[in-house]
Scaffold this motif. Structure first.
Motif, PDB file in Angstrom:
ATOM      1  N   LEU A   1     -24.386 -25.700  45.514  1.00 45.26           N
ATOM      2  CA  LEU A   1     -25.501 -24.760  45.597  1.00 45.26           C
ATOM      3  C   LEU A   1     -25.593 -23.968  44.287  1.00 45.26           C
ATOM      4  CD1 LEU A   1     -24.947 -23.369  49.202  1.00 45.26           C
ATOM      5  CD2 LEU A   1     -26.895 -24.738  48.427  1.00 45.26           C
ATOM      6  N   PRO A   2     -26.733 -23.354  44.021  1.00 45.09           N
ATOM      7  CA  PRO A   2     -26.857 -22.562  42.795  1.00 45.09           C
ATOM      8  C   PRO A   2     -26.022 -21.288  42.823  1.00 45.09           C
ATOM      9  CG  PRO A   2     -28.815 -22.326  44.160  1.00 45.09           C
ATOM     10  CD  PRO A   2     -27.970 -23.392  44.793  1.00 45.09           C
ATOM     11  N   MET A   3     -25.559 -20.895  44.008  1.00 49.29           N
ATOM     12  CA  MET A   3     -24.711 -19.715  44.178  1.00 49.29           C
ATOM     13  C   MET A   3     -23.978 -19.885  45.497  1.00 49.29           C
ATOM     14  SD  MET A   3     -27.734 -17.005  45.207  1.00 49.29           S
ATOM     15  CE  MET A   3     -28.605 -17.338  43.686  1.00 49.29           C
ATOM     16  N   GLU A   4     -23.067 -19.002  45.799  1.00 48.67           N
ATOM     17  CA  GLU A   4     -22.352 -19.074  47.070  1.00 48.67           C
ATOM     18  C   GLU A   4     -23.353 -19.002  48.228  1.00 48.67           C
ATOM     19  OE1 GLU A   4     -19.058 -19.536  47.597  1.00 48.67           O
ATOM     20  OE2 GLU A   4     -18.867 -19.774  45.431  1.00 48.67           O
ATOM     21  N   ALA A   5     -23.065 -19.724  49.290  1.00 48.03           N
ATOM     22  CA  ALA A   5     -23.974 -19.768  50.446  1.00 48.03           C
ATOM     23  C   ALA A   5     -24.251 -18.369  50.992  1.00 48.03           C
ATOM     24  CB  ALA A   5     -23.397 -20.662  51.540  1.00 48.03           C
ATOM     25  N   VAL A   6     -23.241 -17.526  51.034  1.00 51.68           N
ATOM     26  CA  VAL A   6     -23.444 -16.183  51.559  1.00 51.68           C
ATOM     27  C   VAL A   6     -24.430 -15.402  50.694  1.00 51.68           C
ATOM     28  CG1 VAL A   6     -21.446 -15.133  50.400  1.00 51.68           C
ATOM     29  CG2 VAL A   6     -22.277 -14.191  52.568  1.00 51.68           C
ATOM     30  N   GLN A   7     -24.393 -15.591  49.386  1.00 52.49           N
ATOM     31  CA  GLN A   7     -25.349 -14.928  48.497  1.00 52.49           C
ATOM     32  C   GLN A   7     -26.757 -15.458  48.736  1.00 52.49           C
ATOM     33  OE1 GLN A   7     -23.090 -16.015  44.911  1.00 52.49           O
ATOM     34  NE2 GLN A   7     -23.342 -13.866  44.297  1.00 52.49           N
ATOM     35  N   LEU A   8     -26.882 -16.757  48.917  1.00 51.55           N
ATOM     36  CA  LEU A   8     -28.178 -17.375  49.159  1.00 51.55           C
ATOM     37  C   LEU A   8     -28.790 -16.838  50.451  1.00 51.55           C
ATOM     38  CD1 LEU A   8     -29.872 -19.523  47.668  1.00 51.55           C
ATOM     39  CD2 LEU A   8     -28.905 -21.215  49.207  1.00 51.55           C
ATOM     40  N   ARG A   9     -27.960 -16.657  51.470  1.00 47.15           N
ATOM     41  CA  ARG A   9     -28.457 -16.151  52.752  1.00 47.15           C
ATOM     42  C   ARG A   9     -28.895 -14.693  52.660  1.00 47.15           C
ATOM     43  NH1 ARG A   9     -23.537 -18.138  54.896  1.00 47.15           N
ATOM     44  NH2 ARG A   9     -23.129 -16.052  55.667  1.00 47.15           N
ATOM     45  N   ARG A  10     -28.369 -13.955  51.699  1.00 49.03           N
ATOM     46  CA  ARG A  10     -28.698 -12.528  51.575  1.00 49.03           C
ATOM     47  C   ARG A  10     -29.927 -12.259  50.704  1.00 49.03           C
ATOM     48  NH1 ARG A  10     -22.599 -10.418  50.506  1.00 49.03           N
ATOM     49  NH2 ARG A  10     -21.856 -10.567  52.646  1.00 49.03           N
ATOM     50  N   LEU A  11     -30.506 -13.265  50.115  1.00 47.57           N
ATOM     51  CA  LEU A  11     -31.627 -13.041  49.201  1.00 47.57           C
ATOM     52  C   LEU A  11     -32.885 -12.539  49.906  1.00 47.57           C
ATOM     53  CD1 LEU A  11     -31.339 -16.049  46.735  1.00 47.57           C
ATOM     54  CD2 LEU A  11     -30.740 -13.649  46.336  1.00 47.57           C
ATOM     55  N   GLY A  12     -33.058 -12.894  51.158  1.00 45.16           N
ATOM     56  CA  GLY A  12     -34.248 -12.460  51.893  1.00 45.16           C
ATOM     57  C   GLY A  12     -34.208 -13.012  53.298  1.00 45.16           C
ATOM     58  N   ALA A  13     -35.272 -12.740  54.065  1.00 43.31           N
ATOM     59  CA  ALA A  13     -35.363 -13.267  55.421  1.00 43.31           C
ATOM     60  C   ALA A  13     -35.474 -14.788  55.396  1.00 43.31           C
ATOM     61  CB  ALA A  13     -36.570 -12.670  56.151  1.00 43.31           C
ATOM     62  N   ARG A  14     -36.035 -15.321  54.305  1.00 47.41           N
ATOM     63  CA  ARG A  14     -36.161 -16.777  54.149  1.00 47.41           C
ATOM     64  C   ARG A  14     -36.055 -17.093  52.670  1.00 47.41           C
ATOM     65  NH1 ARG A  14     -34.910 -20.597  57.274  1.00 47.41           N
ATOM     66  NH2 ARG A  14     -36.154 -19.718  58.938  1.00 47.41           N
ATOM     67  N   THR A  15     -35.276 -18.119  52.375  1.00 44.95           N
ATOM     68  CA  THR A  15     -35.093 -18.572  50.991  1.00 44.95           C
ATOM     69  C   THR A  15     -35.180 -20.096  50.972  1.00 44.95           C
ATOM     70  OG1 THR A  15     -33.695 -16.693  50.417  1.00 44.95           O
ATOM     71  CG2 THR A  15     -33.507 -18.650  49.027  1.00 44.95           C
ATOM     72  N   ILE A  16     -35.853 -20.602  49.952  1.00 48.46           N
ATOM     73  CA  ILE A  16     -35.863 -22.026  49.677  1.00 48.46           C
ATOM     74  C   ILE A  16     -35.325 -22.208  48.271  1.00 48.46           C
ATOM     75  CG2 ILE A  16     -37.329 -24.013  49.152  1.00 48.46           C
ATOM     76  CD1 ILE A  16     -39.121 -23.266  51.411  1.00 48.46           C
ATOM     77  N   ALA A  17     -34.381 -23.113  48.115  1.00 45.99           N
ATOM     78  CA  ALA A  17     -33.849 -23.439  46.785  1.00 45.99           C
ATOM     79  C   ALA A  17     -33.958 -24.941  46.602  1.00 45.99           C
ATOM     80  CB  ALA A  17     -32.396 -22.985  46.668  1.00 45.99           C
ATOM     81  N   TYR A  18     -34.379 -25.342  45.404  1.00 52.57           N
ATOM     82  CA  TYR A  18     -34.506 -26.785  45.147  1.00 52.57           C
ATOM     83  C   TYR A  18     -34.170 -27.099  43.702  1.00 52.57           C
ATOM     84  CZ  TYR A  18     -39.048 -25.670  43.065  1.00 52.57           C
ATOM     85  OH  TYR A  18     -40.043 -25.130  42.283  1.00 52.57           O
ATOM     86  N   LEU A  19     -33.735 -28.312  43.523  1.00 49.62           N
ATOM     87  CA  LEU A  19     -33.469 -28.868  42.197  1.00 49.62           C
ATOM     88  C   LEU A  19     -34.518 -29.945  42.001  1.00 49.62           C
ATOM     89  CD1 LEU A  19     -31.401 -28.712  39.850  1.00 49.62           C
ATOM     90  CD2 LEU A  19     -30.160 -30.534  40.997  1.00 49.62           C
ATOM     91  N   ALA A  20     -35.367 -29.774  41.022  1.00 48.99           N
ATOM     92  CA  ALA A  20     -36.462 -30.716  40.807  1.00 48.99           C
ATOM     93  C   ALA A  20     -35.908 -32.066  40.366  1.00 48.99           C
ATOM     94  CB  ALA A  20     -37.435 -30.179  39.781  1.00 48.99           C
ATOM     95  N   ALA A  21     -36.588 -33.103  40.775  1.00 50.15           N
ATOM     96  CA  ALA A  21     -36.175 -34.479  40.432  1.00 50.15           C
ATOM     97  C   ALA A  21     -36.396 -34.750  38.955  1.00 50.15           C
ATOM     98  CB  ALA A  21     -36.953 -35.473  41.278  1.00 50.15           C
TER      99      ALA A  21
END
Length: 153
Positions: free
Chosen positions: A133-153
């Protein structure tokens, strides 16, 4: 060319059995004439949709090659997988007669894709056993009520 006297029937309707494959075969139909790196194009498409959903304030950031969009509004809802937002073309009447939800574009064009809320991180594309992941899962979950992260092809 179809003449003026042609009457369309159900036989004239082409049903897409694999929306993602269809989008990948016809990127210009879904991305328009935009050219350049796909990461910012996808972020712009989704951000525009989220602004119309009033999922603001919206944060867009880039960590390494990952694009991250988060909001304090959960625009997807808990049933997003059941509604097929990442697997089929879901109509969105705000976009006119051919309007559709933009999340499907991420499923079609991202190499890695995760969705997070306060409770969990769900991998939609990629393998969490071999990808980072781009950061620890716990940090990703704390970014907002909903977060989408993607790595472009």
């Amino acid at each position: 060319m179809v003449g003026d006297n042609h009457h369309f029937t159900t036989a004239d309707i082409l049903v897409l059995d694999n929306a993602i494959a269809s989008i990948q075969r016809n990127p210009g139909m879904y991305l328009g004439a935009e050219t350049g790196p796909i990461g910012p194009i996808l972020a712009g498409k989704l951000a525009s949709s989220l602004i119309h959903d009033l999922a603001v304030p919206l944060t867009i950031s880039v960590t390494g090659e990952w694009w991250i969009l988060s909001s304090n509004v959960d625009w997807l809802g808990k049933d997003y997988l059941a509604r097929g937002l990442f697997s089929r073309i879901v109509p969105d009447p705000r976009g006119g007669p051919n309007g559709y939800r933009q999340e499907i574009l991420l499923a079609a064009f991202a190499r890695l894709l995760v969705v997070a809320d306060a409770a969990e991180v769900v991998w939609l594309k990629g393998d969490p056993e071999i990808e980072a992941l781009p950061m620890e899962a716990v940090q990703l979950r704390r970014l907002g009520a909903r977060t989408i992260a993607y790595l472009a092809a």
